[in-house]
Design a protein around this motif. Structure first.
Motif, PDB file in Angstrom:
ATOM      1  N   ALA A 103     -20.518   3.675  12.374  1.00  0.00           N
ATOM      2  CA  ALA A 103     -19.815   2.421  12.103  1.00  0.00           C
ATOM      3  C   ALA A 103     -19.329   1.801  13.416  1.00  0.00           C
ATOM      4  CB  ALA A 103     -18.636   2.688  11.183  1.00  0.00           C
ATOM      5  N   PRO A 104     -19.175   0.479  13.433  1.00  0.00           N
ATOM      6  CA  PRO A 104     -18.627  -0.164  14.636  1.00  0.00           C
ATOM      7  C   PRO A 104     -17.266   0.437  14.996  1.00  0.00           C
ATOM      8  CG  PRO A 104     -19.485  -1.806  13.123  1.00  0.00           C
ATOM      9  CD  PRO A 104     -19.499  -0.485  12.390  1.00  0.00           C
ATOM     10  N   LEU A 105     -16.964   0.436  16.274  1.00  0.00           N
ATOM     11  CA  LEU A 105     -15.683   0.937  16.769  1.00  0.00           C
ATOM     12  C   LEU A 105     -14.787  -0.258  17.071  1.00  0.00           C
ATOM     13  CD1 LEU A 105     -17.312   3.473  19.238  1.00  0.00           C
ATOM     14  CD2 LEU A 105     -16.300   4.005  17.021  1.00  0.00           C
ATOM     15  N   VAL A 106     -13.513  -0.158  16.702  1.00  0.00           N
ATOM     16  CA  VAL A 106     -12.574  -1.249  16.919  1.00  0.00           C
ATOM     17  C   VAL A 106     -11.477  -0.759  17.844  1.00  0.00           C
ATOM     18  CG1 VAL A 106     -10.995  -2.881  15.816  1.00  0.00           C
ATOM     19  CG2 VAL A 106     -13.067  -2.152  14.599  1.00  0.00           C
ATOM     20  N   ASP A 107     -11.265  -1.489  18.952  1.00  0.00           N
ATOM     21  CA  ASP A 107     -10.230  -1.080  19.897  1.00  0.00           C
ATOM     22  C   ASP A 107      -8.865  -1.592  19.451  1.00  0.00           C
ATOM     23  OD1 ASP A 107      -9.888  -3.766  20.885  1.00  0.00           O
ATOM     24  OD2 ASP A 107     -11.518  -3.454  22.322  1.00  0.00           O
ATOM     25  N   ALA A 108      -7.815  -1.212  20.177  1.00  0.00           N
ATOM     26  CA  ALA A 108      -6.441  -1.563  19.802  1.00  0.00           C
ATOM     27  C   ALA A 108      -6.184  -3.063  19.842  1.00  0.00           C
ATOM     28  CB  ALA A 108      -5.450  -0.841  20.718  1.00  0.00           C
ATOM     29  N   SER A 109      -7.020  -3.821  20.549  1.00  0.00           N
ATOM     30  CA  SER A 109      -6.871  -5.275  20.602  1.00  0.00           C
ATOM     31  C   SER A 109      -7.675  -5.972  19.514  1.00  0.00           C
ATOM     32  CB  SER A 109      -7.320  -5.802  21.976  1.00  0.00           C
ATOM     33  OG  SER A 109      -6.579  -5.191  22.997  1.00  0.00           O
TER      34      SER A 109
END
Length: 146
Positions: free
Chosen positions: A50-56
């Motif tokens: 799955a796509p990775l989502v950063d803290a921003s």
């Protein structure tokens, strides 16, 4: 499975291993690993996580969640690894003949491979995808590429 596109199998195989000719210079070894990895990704789209989502909130493309071991082997060991892997039905094999690094023209690459009997082909890399135990038996004596 081997020479054909894999049939219905688990969404994510248990193991993915790339074995590279350990005599290659670093750039050619990286190229060989990348070439077989692209084909593995095409043959096994379930390997992409799955796509990775950063803290921003930035979204990054998904990567392989099971990891990829990149091992080194001699020419003789590469041939043996490919042969053993081709003998097991639990393993998909992607191989990269040496002729691929001798030209930048894909048609010339195809012609060069067509001129060599299968048993005489040499490889710069072989990728194996499948169940952990059968793959482990094939590559158990190999160490990391280094």
């Amino acid at each position: 499975m081997n020479d054909s596109v894999p049939s219905a199998s688990p969404a994510v195989p248990e193991r993915c291993v790339i074995v590279v000719d350990n005599a290659l210079p670093a750039g050619l070894a990286a190229n060989a690993a990348a070439v077989v990895a692209l084909t593995v990704g095409q043959r096994h789209p379930g390997l992409v996580g799955a796509p990775l989502v950063d803290a921003s909130g930035g979204v990054h493309p998904g990567l392989i969640p099971i990891g990829i071991a990149v091992l080194g082997a001699s020419q003789e060991e590469l041939a043996a690894v490919r042969h053993k892997a081709m003998a097991t039905t639990e393993c998909d094999v992607v191989d990269f003949p040496v002729q691929g690094q001798q030209t930048t023209n894909y048609a010339a690459f195809g012609d060069a491979v067509a001129a060599v009997p299968g048993e005489a082909l040499r490889y710069v890399a072989v990728a194996l995808v499948g169940e952990r135990k059968p793959l482990g038996k094939v590559v158990s004596k190999l160490g990391l590429l280094g």
